[in-house]
Design a protein around this motif. Structure first.
Motif, PDB file in Angstrom:
ATOM      1  N   VAL A  35      30.991  36.233  32.312  1.00 36.67           N
ATOM      2  CA  VAL A  35      31.301  36.153  33.740  1.00 36.67           C
ATOM      3  C   VAL A  35      30.406  35.131  34.420  1.00 36.67           C
ATOM      4  O   VAL A  35      29.188  35.093  34.205  1.00 36.67           O
ATOM      5  N   SER A  36      31.019  34.282  35.217  1.00 32.29           N
ATOM      6  CA  SER A  36      30.307  33.329  36.055  1.00 32.29           C
ATOM      7  C   SER A  36      30.209  33.919  37.457  1.00 32.29           C
ATOM      8  O   SER A  36      31.223  34.264  38.067  1.00 32.29           O
ATOM      9  N   LEU A  37      28.983  34.036  37.949  1.00 35.86           N
ATOM     10  CA  LEU A  37      28.723  34.753  39.200  1.00 35.86           C
ATOM     11  C   LEU A  37      28.671  33.823  40.407  1.00 35.86           C
ATOM     12  O   LEU A  37      28.272  32.663  40.311  1.00 35.86           O
ATOM     13  N   SER A  38      29.046  34.363  41.535  1.00 37.28           N
ATOM     14  CA  SER A  38      28.970  33.663  42.808  1.00 37.28           C
ATOM     15  C   SER A  38      27.735  34.117  43.576  1.00 37.28           C
ATOM     16  O   SER A  38      27.320  35.272  43.488  1.00 37.28           O
ATOM     17  N   GLY A  39      27.154  33.200  44.322  1.00 40.69           N
ATOM     18  CA  GLY A  39      26.049  33.552  45.205  1.00 40.69           C
ATOM     19  C   GLY A  39      26.553  33.811  46.608  1.00 40.69           C
ATOM     20  O   GLY A  39      27.737  34.071  46.834  1.00 40.69           O
ATOM     21  N   GLY A  40      25.648  33.747  47.565  1.00 39.89           N
ATOM     22  CA  GLY A  40      26.017  33.994  48.949  1.00 39.89           C
ATOM     23  C   GLY A  40      25.991  35.470  49.288  1.00 39.89           C
ATOM     24  O   GLY A  40      25.669  36.322  48.452  1.00 39.89           O
ATOM     25  N   PRO A  56      29.731  48.785  29.123  1.00 39.06           N
ATOM     26  CA  PRO A  56      28.916  48.418  27.962  1.00 39.06           C
ATOM     27  C   PRO A  56      28.101  47.161  28.276  1.00 39.06           C
ATOM     28  O   PRO A  56      28.454  46.045  27.902  1.00 39.06           O
ATOM     29  N   TRP A  57      27.021  47.354  29.007  1.00 41.16           N
ATOM     30  CA  TRP A  57      26.244  46.232  29.546  1.00 41.16           C
ATOM     31  C   TRP A  57      25.789  45.263  28.462  1.00 41.16           C
ATOM     32  O   TRP A  57      25.672  44.059  28.701  1.00 41.16           O
ATOM     33  N   ASN A  58      25.522  45.782  27.274  1.00 35.64           N
ATOM     34  CA  ASN A  58      25.028  44.939  26.189  1.00 35.64           C
ATOM     35  C   ASN A  58      26.054  43.897  25.755  1.00 35.64           C
ATOM     36  O   ASN A  58      25.698  42.894  25.122  1.00 35.64           O
ATOM     37  N   ASP A  59      27.309  44.108  26.126  1.00 38.50           N
ATOM     38  CA  ASP A  59      28.383  43.199  25.725  1.00 38.50           C
ATOM     39  C   ASP A  59      28.804  42.259  26.855  1.00 38.50           C
ATOM     40  O   ASP A  59      29.828  41.577  26.744  1.00 38.50           O
ATOM     41  N   ILE A  60      28.035  42.228  27.920  1.00 38.53           N
ATOM     42  CA  ILE A  60      28.333  41.344  29.051  1.00 38.53           C
ATOM     43  C   ILE A  60      27.320  40.203  29.069  1.00 38.53           C
ATOM     44  O   ILE A  60      26.124  40.415  28.878  1.00 38.53           O
ATOM     45  N   ARG A  61      27.825  38.994  29.302  1.00 41.34           N
ATOM     46  CA  ARG A  61      26.973  37.815  29.422  1.00 41.34           C
ATOM     47  C   ARG A  61      27.114  37.277  30.839  1.00 41.34           C
ATOM     48  O   ARG A  61      28.207  36.991  31.300  1.00 41.34           O
ATOM     49  N   TRP A  62      25.962  37.155  31.521  1.00 35.34           N
ATOM     50  CA  TRP A  62      25.925  36.789  32.934  1.00 35.34           C
ATOM     51  C   TRP A  62      25.492  35.335  33.087  1.00 35.34           C
ATOM     52  O   TRP A  62      24.460  34.935  32.557  1.00 35.34           O
ATOM     53  N   ASP A 126      36.183  23.274  24.516  1.00 33.00           N
ATOM     54  CA  ASP A 126      36.079  22.021  25.252  1.00 33.00           C
ATOM     55  C   ASP A 126      35.546  22.242  26.661  1.00 33.00           C
ATOM     56  O   ASP A 126      34.895  21.375  27.233  1.00 33.00           O
ATOM     57  N   MET A 127      35.865  23.385  27.222  1.00 31.92           N
ATOM     58  CA  MET A 127      35.338  23.826  28.507  1.00 31.92           C
ATOM     59  C   MET A 127      35.018  25.314  28.375  1.00 31.92           C
ATOM     60  O   MET A 127      35.668  26.011  27.593  1.00 31.92           O
ATOM     61  N   PRO A 128      34.047  25.812  29.118  1.00 32.67           N
ATOM     62  CA  PRO A 128      33.640  27.217  28.957  1.00 32.67           C
ATOM     63  C   PRO A 128      34.711  28.171  29.473  1.00 32.67           C
ATOM     64  O   PRO A 128      35.018  28.180  30.658  1.00 32.67           O
ATOM     65  N   GLN A 129      35.256  28.974  28.589  1.00 35.37           N
ATOM     66  CA  GLN A 129      36.344  29.861  28.995  1.00 35.37           C
ATOM     67  C   GLN A 129      35.777  31.221  29.405  1.00 35.37           C
ATOM     68  O   GLN A 129      35.725  32.167  28.632  1.00 35.37           O
ATOM     69  N   TRP A 130      35.357  31.287  30.663  1.00 35.06           N
ATOM     70  CA  TRP A 130      34.900  32.555  31.214  1.00 35.06           C
ATOM     71  C   TRP A 130      36.034  33.569  31.176  1.00 35.06           C
ATOM     72  O   TRP A 130      37.199  33.211  31.316  1.00 35.06           O
ATOM     73  N   ASP A 131      35.685  34.815  31.043  1.00 34.00           N
ATOM     74  CA  ASP A 131      36.681  35.859  31.242  1.00 34.00           C
ATOM     75  C   ASP A 131      36.922  36.064  32.735  1.00 34.00           C
ATOM     76  O   ASP A 131      38.027  36.438  33.144  1.00 34.00           O
ATOM     77  N   LEU A 132      35.893  35.784  33.534  1.00 38.00           N
ATOM     78  CA  LEU A 132      36.020  35.891  34.986  1.00 38.00           C
ATOM     79  C   LEU A 132      35.074  34.903  35.645  1.00 38.00           C
ATOM     80  O   LEU A 132      33.890  34.845  35.294  1.00 38.00           O
ATOM     81  N   ALA A 133      35.587  34.134  36.572  1.00 35.78           N
ATOM     82  CA  ALA A 133      34.756  33.288  37.438  1.00 35.78           C
ATOM     83  C   ALA A 133      34.877  33.819  38.858  1.00 35.78           C
ATOM     84  O   ALA A 133      35.955  33.759  39.462  1.00 35.78           O
ATOM     85  N   LEU A 134      33.791  34.378  39.362  1.00 38.21           N
ATOM     86  CA  LEU A 134      33.751  34.832  40.746  1.00 38.21           C
ATOM     87  C   LEU A 134      33.414  33.650  41.645  1.00 38.21           C
ATOM     88  O   LEU A 134      32.520  32.867  41.339  1.00 38.21           O
ATOM     89  N   LEU A 135      34.125  33.560  42.764  1.00 41.01           N
ATOM     90  CA  LEU A 135      33.979  32.409  43.647  1.00 41.01           C
ATOM     91  C   LEU A 135      33.880  32.860  45.097  1.00 41.01           C
ATOM     92  O   LEU A 135      34.471  33.872  45.488  1.00 41.01           O
ATOM     93  N   GLY A 136      33.141  32.086  45.864  1.00 39.70           N
ATOM     94  CA  GLY A 136      33.096  32.282  47.299  1.00 39.70           C
ATOM     95  C   GLY A 136      33.735  31.094  47.999  1.00 39.70           C
ATOM     96  O   GLY A 136      34.167  30.133  47.363  1.00 39.70           O
TER      97      GLY A 136
END
Length: 232
Positions: A35-40, A56-62, A126-136
């Motif tokens: 997961v790619s996180l958003s700030g703000g 399962p926190w151990n299986d999440i990459r932040w 070729d590009m990082p395939q996040w499972d989720l990109a959070l955006l503001g």
């Protein structure tokens, strides 16, 4: 797709449900959730809610979609905000967080080091395939740290860059638009009446002008917005 909510509390609860659903699916199918996180300020309540969930926190990459050029313990740091709201409340040995190495004084070195980290984690892509990109969304229609009129808007090869923002007279660090669009799911969280005009431009694509409205660069996103931010 746009979903509207009466207030930030409702939006955050729905976002937490979506986060947990996507995490469960990704871990079940691929073993990890990236997961790619958003700030703000808007996503802070989401992060606070997530720490109350059973995952399962151990299986999440932040990871961080953008960052300010400040130390990790600075009040303006997106890393510090996420740690205080969420990560510091999880079992330490199960937190796998990759913060932007802002301790370097050279913005180009910071961005290059973080891109190297991302390329190591997504070595077969070729590009990082996040499972989720959070955006503001900023009231100037920026997202991540892709600000109007800045060089990062036109970057198509790099994953992560330093971006000088004249209105702040400072560097920011940000995923590029292709590195955001590579996510399996892109989710904007938007709240506040000040975002109405920006969201209208971003969603409608009118006028079509990514230099002025950089959020138009993000394709096929989901939008969770409070009713004062999106009037339709």
């Amino acid at each position: 797709m746009i979903q509207t909510f009466d207030d930030l509390s409702g939006l955050s609860a729905a976002a937490a449900d979506t986060f947990c659903q996507l995490a469960t699916e990704a871990i079940g199918q691929r073993g990890l959730f990236h997961v790619s996180l958003s700030g703000g300020s808007t996503p802070r309540r989401l992060y606070e809610l997530l720490r109350e969930r059973e995952l399962p926190w151990n299986d999440i990459r932040w990871y961080w979609g953008d960052e300010r050029h400040v130390p990790h313990d600075h009040a303006d740091s997106n890393y510090a905000m996420v740690r205080a709201a969420l990560l510091d409340h999880l079992p330490t040995d199960q937190v796998h967080a990759f913060g932007v190495p802002t301790q370097s004084g050279d913005p180009v070195e910071v961005a290059s080091a973080y891109e190297a980290t991302l390329r190591e984690q997504f070595s077969d892509q070729d590009m990082p395939q996040w499972d989720l990109a959070l955006l503001g969304l900023g009231d100037d229609a920026h997202t991540a740290s892709l600000f109007p009129g800045t060089d990062a808007i036109t970057e198509t090869e790099r994953w992560f860059v330093s971006n000088f923002v004249p209105k702040f007279d400072a560097y920011r660090f940000t995923l590029t638009a292709p590195a955001i669009n590579s996510a399996r799911q892109r989710l904007f969280l938007v709240s506040g009446a000040a975002k109405q005009a920006a969201m209208q431009h971003a969603v409608s694509g009118v006028p079509d002008d990514v230099t002025t409205y950089p959020s138009q660069l993000i394709r096929d996103a989901q939008w969770y917005a409070t009713r004062d931010a999106w009037t339709g």
